[in-house]
Design a protein around this motif. Structure first.
Motif, mmCIF file in Angstrom:
data_model
loop_
_atom_site.group_PDB
_atom_site.id
_atom_site.type_symbol
_atom_site.label_atom_id
_atom_site.label_comp_id
_atom_site.label_asym_id
_atom_site.label_seq_id
_atom_site.Cartn_x
_atom_site.Cartn_y
_atom_site.Cartn_z
ATOM 1 N N UNK A 49 -4.739 -6.225 -0.192
ATOM 2 C CA UNK A 49 -5.923 -6.802 0.473
ATOM 3 C C UNK A 49 -5.726 -8.288 0.759
ATOM 4 N N UNK A 82 -3.783 -2.473 -4.905
ATOM 5 C CA UNK A 82 -4.713 -2.432 -3.769
ATOM 6 C C UNK A 82 -5.135 -3.858 -3.421
ATOM 7 N N UNK A 133 -5.211 -10.996 8.991
ATOM 8 C CA UNK A 133 -6.371 -11.185 9.894
ATOM 9 C C UNK A 133 -6.518 -12.657 10.270
ATOM 10 N N UNK A 134 -6.452 -13.547 9.275
ATOM 11 C CA UNK A 134 -6.681 -14.960 9.578
ATOM 12 C C UNK A 134 -5.538 -15.591 10.366
ATOM 13 N N UNK A 137 0.820 -1.216 0.000
ATOM 14 C CA UNK A 137 0.000 0.000 0.000
ATOM 15 C C UNK A 137 0.859 1.274 0.000
ATOM 16 N N UNK A 192 -3.553 -8.518 3.672
ATOM 17 C CA UNK A 192 -4.307 -8.011 4.823
ATOM 18 C C UNK A 192 -5.280 -9.074 5.346
ATOM 19 N N UNK A 193 -5.988 -9.728 4.434
ATOM 20 C CA UNK A 193 -6.937 -10.781 4.821
ATOM 21 C C UNK A 193 -6.172 -11.946 5.459
#
Lengths: 252, 252
Positions: free
Chosen positions: A53, A49, A60-61, A34, A56-57
């Motif tokens: 993502x 982008x 999170x996981x 980013x 980023x996902x």
């Protein structure tokens, strides 16, 4: 891998540290992509982008997986014991359901095909990827290592092989049309996808052929999936980012 | 669905994973829309800011729903038990009260009607949407599946049908006036809204007609609402974003 658990602190720690490594790698990769948005021209921003993502996902996981791992075991005085709370293996499938279609879309977007070809390939490859994950899931959560795992695994291989075939036959034309300064990189991104992706079905089917005890199998699988995720998402993303930067600099 | 609880770990896990999937999807969608702001011209920025706000609000509520779900059950050694803490179904209504009017306003804004028509349609459609949610809520939280649920459900259908009627009759003129390169996309956004929205009353009224045990009903409802939310908010948002980008590129 349903029902497999670790039995030594060494195995527990190795997996624990692999998950934390995943968290740090994916957080850093996301920020890198980013922050790099300003280096690519307008046409490639959506690709970058999405590259961010995906990591980023995954960040999170891996955070959720790490927490789930911690709550599944009690480690004390050099011994590891199950708490009774199940380790949630399904986070991986939830992650893949989102990120695997997006990875294919990254590759398509950075190639900058015509609008209609972009939409068509994104829908067919992204859809096949989602189907592949959805078919693998019931096998992964089925009890033990048996017929159910085998059946769903084989079904899941159909869209998998379709994707591999599409990447090699369908995209060859499109790759030949890429500018010379990035053609080998686009080709490398495609090869990386196929090579790393083959790792997942190997892990999935490994329990049918390898004689391992549960703890060794669990450590192999979790560390293996983590490394594969890092190559498939952050490593692949770095190739996509490099392609976008070079094409932007050359004005393509 | 008041009073319904799950009874197997499989049902608990499926709902748990659906909620986590919602968190990841809405977080990623929000970032995608806001990163994309630079790709749309000034006239469409408000529509895209709101598109991202809708998924951001949904992200917040799925996070809360996930936490509430975790605290409502104790899962240990392959068995699932109620902790006594109630699962807060009302988060969905709080979410819808905010996001459903905003979804209709997104659609109106991206059509770029005259200022007076924009305000008038935003107030009537947004107001009807808020009324629809407020009327459904007392039925959802009423004890069991009985007359109270039926009464409030039927009342809630009045603004619902008004919205569907408005989208199809009132907006047809406005859609016909859209530029040719996006007319079918605007029409698709309207159709998606109507089709996905019908899913909610179907779920709401399902307990009156379907013979299911509580756990299966709960899993169907929670996974169903989650998928409907993803299509209605993130999927719909993607259509709105695409419309805004194409109109911006064409200078409309």
């Amino acid at each position: 891998m349903d029902g497999l658990t670790v039995s030594t602190v060494g195995q527990y720690d190795l997996i624990y540290n692999a998950f934390s490594f995943g968290i740090a790698t994916f957080a850093a990769a996301t920020l890198f992509f980013w922050f790099g948005l300003a280096r690519v021209s307008q046409e490639y921003r959506t690709a970058i982008v999405i590259t961010g993502l995906v990591t980023f996902i995954a960040f999170y996981h891996y955070f959720r997986i790490f927490e789930s791992w911690q709550s599944a075991y009690e480690v004390s005085d050099g011994a590891v014991e199950l708490t009774g709370v199940a380790f949630n293996e399904a986070y991986r499938y939830v992650d893949w359901l989102l990120t695997v279609p997006l990875l294919l879309i990254e590759l398509i977007l950075v190639m900058r095909l015509s609008q209609s070809e972009t939409v068509r390939r994104s829908v067919t490859l992204g859809g096949a990827a989602a189907l592949m994950i959805l078919l693998g899931y019931p096998g992964e959560v089925s009890e033990g290592i048996g017929g159910s795992r085998l059946l769903w695994g084989v079904l899941s291989m159909i869209p998998f092989l379709y994707i591999v075939y599409s990447l090699f036959s369908g995209l060859s034309d499109a790759i030949a049309r890429q500018p010379a300064n990035v053609r080998h990189l686009v080709s490398a991104a495609r090869s990386l996808t196929v090579v790393v992706w083959f790792f997942y079905p190997i892990v999935y089917f490994a329990p049918f052929v390898l004689p391992m005890d549960g703890g060794t199998a669990k450590a192999t699988i979790e560390v293996g999936y983590t490394l594969a995720d890092i190559f498939a998402k952050a490593g692949f993303g770095l190739l996509i980012f490099t392609i976008a930067v070079r094409k932007s600099e050359a004005g393509h």
